[in-house]
Design a protein around this motif. Structure first.
Motif, mmCIF file in Angstrom:
data_model
loop_
_atom_site.group_PDB
_atom_site.id
_atom_site.type_symbol
_atom_site.label_atom_id
_atom_site.label_comp_id
_atom_site.label_asym_id
_atom_site.label_seq_id
_atom_site.Cartn_x
_atom_site.Cartn_y
_atom_site.Cartn_z
ATOM 1 N N GLY A 8 0.802 -1.224 0.000
ATOM 2 C CA GLY A 8 0.000 0.000 0.000
ATOM 3 C C GLY A 8 0.830 1.266 0.000
ATOM 4 O O GLY A 8 2.009 1.253 -0.340
ATOM 5 N N THR A 9 0.177 2.353 0.391
ATOM 6 C CA THR A 9 0.821 3.664 0.344
ATOM 7 C C THR A 9 0.556 4.436 1.633
ATOM 8 O O THR A 9 -0.441 4.185 2.322
ATOM 9 C CB THR A 9 0.341 4.452 -0.893
ATOM 10 N N LEU A 10 1.452 5.359 1.953
ATOM 11 C CA LEU A 10 1.344 6.191 3.149
ATOM 12 C C LEU A 10 0.049 6.987 3.178
ATOM 13 O O LEU A 10 -0.532 7.207 4.224
ATOM 14 C CB LEU A 10 2.493 7.219 3.184
ATOM 15 N N SER A 11 -0.359 7.443 1.981
ATOM 16 C CA SER A 11 -1.480 8.360 1.950
ATOM 17 C C SER A 11 -2.354 8.130 0.735
ATOM 18 O O SER A 11 -1.876 8.146 -0.395
ATOM 19 C CB SER A 11 -0.978 9.805 1.955
ATOM 20 N N GLY B 288 -2.528 13.428 1.809
ATOM 21 C CA GLY B 288 -1.244 14.026 1.465
ATOM 22 C C GLY B 288 -0.159 13.721 2.481
ATOM 23 O O GLY B 288 -0.428 13.196 3.573
ATOM 24 N N ILE B 289 1.074 14.055 2.120
ATOM 25 C CA ILE B 289 2.242 13.755 2.946
ATOM 26 C C ILE B 289 2.474 14.842 3.982
ATOM 27 O O ILE B 289 2.580 14.573 5.181
ATOM 28 C CB ILE B 289 3.499 13.612 2.052
ATOM 29 N N MET C 220 8.695 8.711 3.339
ATOM 30 C CA MET C 220 8.607 8.721 1.866
ATOM 31 C C MET C 220 9.585 7.751 1.216
ATOM 32 O O MET C 220 9.230 7.000 0.307
ATOM 33 C CB MET C 220 8.915 10.126 1.336
ATOM 34 N N GLU D 270 8.750 4.092 1.102
ATOM 35 C CA GLU D 270 7.776 3.668 0.096
ATOM 36 C C GLU D 270 8.316 3.803 -1.324
ATOM 37 O O GLU D 270 8.136 2.916 -2.152
ATOM 38 C CB GLU D 270 6.483 4.475 0.228
ATOM 39 N N LEU D 271 8.970 4.924 -1.596
ATOM 40 C CA LEU D 271 9.307 5.251 -2.992
ATOM 41 C C LEU D 271 10.728 4.895 -3.374
ATOM 42 O O LEU D 271 11.068 4.898 -4.559
ATOM 43 C CB LEU D 271 9.104 6.749 -3.233
ATOM 44 N N VAL E 62 15.551 6.739 -5.387
ATOM 45 C CA VAL E 62 15.470 7.293 -6.746
ATOM 46 C C VAL E 62 14.163 8.067 -6.941
ATOM 47 O O VAL E 62 14.165 9.189 -7.461
ATOM 48 C CB VAL E 62 15.591 6.185 -7.814
ATOM 49 N N MET F 165 11.570 13.401 -7.677
ATOM 50 C CA MET F 165 10.599 14.423 -7.241
ATOM 51 C C MET F 165 11.321 15.700 -6.829
ATOM 52 O O MET F 165 10.914 16.807 -7.171
ATOM 53 C CB MET F 165 9.779 13.906 -6.053
ATOM 54 N N ILE G 295 6.405 17.423 2.242
ATOM 55 C CA ILE G 295 6.703 16.294 1.349
ATOM 56 C C ILE G 295 8.130 15.774 1.522
ATOM 57 O O ILE G 295 8.337 14.589 1.745
ATOM 58 C CB ILE G 295 6.461 16.631 -0.141
ATOM 59 N N PHE G 296 9.130 16.671 1.402
ATOM 60 C CA PHE G 296 10.523 16.232 1.454
ATOM 61 C C PHE G 296 11.067 16.362 2.873
ATOM 62 O O PHE G 296 11.021 17.432 3.474
ATOM 63 C CB PHE G 296 11.377 17.065 0.494
#
Lengths: 468, 468
Positions: B409-412, B416-417, B425, B428-429, B432, B437, B455-456
């Motif tokens: 799955g995904t965090l959100s 949103g992050i 992040m 999950e991603l 790279v 991003m 986000i970052f």
């Protein structure tokens, strides 16, 4: 003596899949659009690791790389306009791995789109995007170009069905974008940035697609009209009546005549325009909707409304629609195929502009397309050896783009920008829009080796269809 | 003495809409998530030209700018974590300009989403995205966060309905992205890159939205189950039966108890899970589907299946669903609301993991959410003044994220992050994905002034909910 980068590639990929012979290179010099460009080498990759090897080598030696599926592209995506390597993805083993409980499919890039349709149907599911080329084009190419198709009206285009991608970056790194969930807002949406980026941001090596339950029933309706205007009115009345057909296509009289000359299919040839509609859903609802649509068509003056009673009769109508493109290609040796798209309400205005352009430049211009979403396919039939004619075609194409933009539309609804439309980008997007796109390109591909010569025009570049 | 940049802003925007008083700044220091951060100034903009003025000034003086709608964000999007300017978009005049023939609406950023719903309905049309906050949140905020909502199951989320944007870039340039057509493949899809980018790539100042014909009829079904597992099975059986409901929500027993304590709504409080479904389409088809869905629920062991017979009875069920969030907020002073999302088939596994986490950390964890698309809302009810409890909450939240990622799955899924999830992040991603991003962010916002801290993650950053 082979260039050093070719030797390096042969060491990493194997000699038999790094082709440098003249005949091989010529086989990869064209696509479904206009123009021929010879690559220096063709590399037939079969795995993500091999794509990494190619990109690392190309990036080290500063050699352009142009990914290619089956070469059916109508905008020049797979043309190696700066030479270098054509990365042939079509030899990659096909695979469609469906997880029915998630309504998703994981696919390899060289898989034919039709194979995904078939695999989904085995589970009672549907992969909606249906470009006319589905039986010969790869999903990798569909993803790179964000292919559309008739069902786009109700179901959207390729981008709307991609939830995850594996991508090899221009510098040879493996990147995961998106994932396996339907909803995902983790960071920027790189998935949707890459789909439709025409191979200039990286190489797609795997994708996770969203599937939907296959609608249990369909009903086709075909109506013919004495003028383009009444056909346009019937289309817009249907769409504002609360009914959303799966498909809503139209073809003009010239297309119908071409199909009937190519392979008789029972299309009416005395009408100015034919509208073809597919409703889908459950049996009960589509019968109600079919009655409503037929009535709208009749009230707005249709010459004839046909509701085929058997699946075979319906299939014949859709086969005739798919035959438009090959049929018109028989009229003259060269076909310049456009996909200028306008807001739905501007379809009558756009068809009127196209009629003016046909007359002004004395070009053989026929029109068909996805009427429901404003996505027209004006096609100009010509002969590329006739320089005087090609000059007129060049001017006509430019004026088609201008008309679309003036009517609030766009250069391209589903084929992409590629080589021929890049010089018109700034007219539509403004300098800021193009600059922000170029910043992304430069940040991701600092050496400019990833499918160069596409989307972004060079200073002073303009559309040229002659040999000048 | 005011900072030089504040004086510059006051000259360009006018003193009354550049606020620097302590009380004003405090009103803009929080949102619907966790944490408080004081801006140095609040600027209430009312036009694109004013946003350009703010961005030009901020970029010249290197002052952070954080756009804000109504501050309902659940992930910290409008929090000025690096100080600087809060750009208040809520005072911008509302406008919804519908072109029925194109099935589109042009809207201003400060317009409440519910106003767009109402305007579309006047034309027999529908704007499908329906975040629970629609009556108090702005479309600008919905766009920045790519808001979802119950109807996302059938109709998709905010991003799926945006065809054009006007954006002011971090350097103060006006950019047009997309346009007015349903299909558009002209260059990179900056529209879908910006929607959901949480205000870190620019300020959205106008949007063109896609509308659809409003389905003529709806039918609600509510079913209760003795265990989460059987509820999960009923959900997945329905989705693979060929029926795609508009909404498919679930709430656990703790949520039902909270709603009934807050405002009695007739929810069953003896069941472990309640599933709420809305079917839409035409009258004939939804009656057939409703019978099928009821039968599936009963066959899979539902304790009770209710099909409300009046619109009022159906509305009461959906009102109870919307009340979950405010009702559980009454249980304890602090609510940490998550939206970890898993592939649909992993919902039972995820609910089991959440039960384990609840027990392991002794936290008051309740669950509701959009079951049909795997988007759960685990909420932890706590008291931020209790440091020992918050430490346990911190660990529980981290483990929720880990469970979601482990299950594919995904965090959100829709919040949103923002500030709280950024340190997860890379998990999950991969490095790279985050790097690619960040390259876009740096290329678009070279001075790093556009909503920084979202986000970052910063090096070494981790989730902290205590006062440490």
């Amino acid at each position: 003596m082979e260039a050093q980068w070719i030797t390096a590639l042969q060491q990493r990929i194997g000699k038999e899949r790094v082709q440098t012979g003249t005949a091989d290179r010529h086989s990869y010099s064209y696509d479904g659009s206009f123009g021929e460009f010879l690559p220096e080498a063709v590399v037939q990759v079969r795995s993500t690791a091999e794509v990494v090897a190619v990109m690392e080598t190309a990036n080290a030696f500063l050699v352009p790389v142009t990914p290619r599926g089956q070469g059916t592209c109508l905008s020049g995506g797979p043309l190696p306009v700066k030479g270098g390597i054509v990365l042939d993805m079509s030899q990659w083993p096909s695979s469609v791995d469906i997880t029915p409980g998630d309504l998703t499919a994981r696919v390899s890039p060289g898989t034919l789109t039709a194979a995904i349709h078939a695999a989904a149907e085995e589970h009672g599911l549907m992969y909606p995007p249906d470009p006319s080329s589905a039986h010969v084009s790869t999903i990798g190419g569909n993803l790179a170009e964000n292919s559309g198709g008739p069902r786009g009206l109700k179901y959207g285009v390729t981008k709307d069905y991609v939830i995850g991608l594996e991508v090899v970056t221009p510098e040879g790194k493996i990147m995961q974008a998106g994932g396996s969930t339907i909803k995902n807002v983790t960071g920027f949406d790189l998935t949707k940035l890459i789909v439709g980026s025409e191979g200039v941001l990286g190489v797609i090596t795997a994708a996770t697609l969203k599937l939907i339950p296959k609608p249990p029933a369909v009903q086709t309706i075909m109506a013919s009209f004495a003028s383009m205007e009444t056909a346009g009115e019937a289309i817009s009345t249907t769409l504002t009546s609360g009914i959303l057909p799966a498909k809503m296509e139209f073809i003009d009289q010239a297309c119908a005549l071409a199909v009937e000359a190519y392979q008789p299919s029972g299309l009416p040839t005395d009408a100015a325009a034919i509208v073809m509609i597919e409703l889908d859903g459950n049996e009960e609802s589509i019968q109600v909707e079919a009655r409503q649509v037929s009535q709208i068509m009749k009230e707005l003056g249709a010459l004839e409304v046909i509701e085929p009673k058997t699946p075979e009769a319906a299939a014949a109508i859709w086969k005739a629609r798919k035959m438009v493109s090959p049929a018109i290609a028989k009229i003259k040796p060269t076909k310049v195929s456009e996909d200028a798209t306008v807001p739905r309400s501007q379809i009558p205005a756009m068809t009127a502009r196209l009629a003016d352009i046909r007359e002004k430049y004395s070009v053989s211009l026929v029109v068909f397309g996805h009427a429901g979403d404003g996505n027209l396919h004006p096609n100009i039939l010509c002969d590329k050896r006739d320089q005087e004619e090609m000059k007129r075609v060049e001017l006509a194409v430019g004026e088609i783009f201008e008309a679309a933009i003036e009517l609030g539309g766009t250069l391209s609804g589903e084929h992409g920008i590629g080589t021929m439309k890049s010089s018109f980008m700034e007219q539509e997007l403004g300098a800021v829009g193009v600059d922000m796109m170029r910043r992304i390109k430069d940040a991701w591909d600092p050496n400019g080796i990833m499918n160069p010569g596409k989307i972004f025009a060079e200073p002073g570049q303009r559309l040229v269809l002659t040999d000048e």
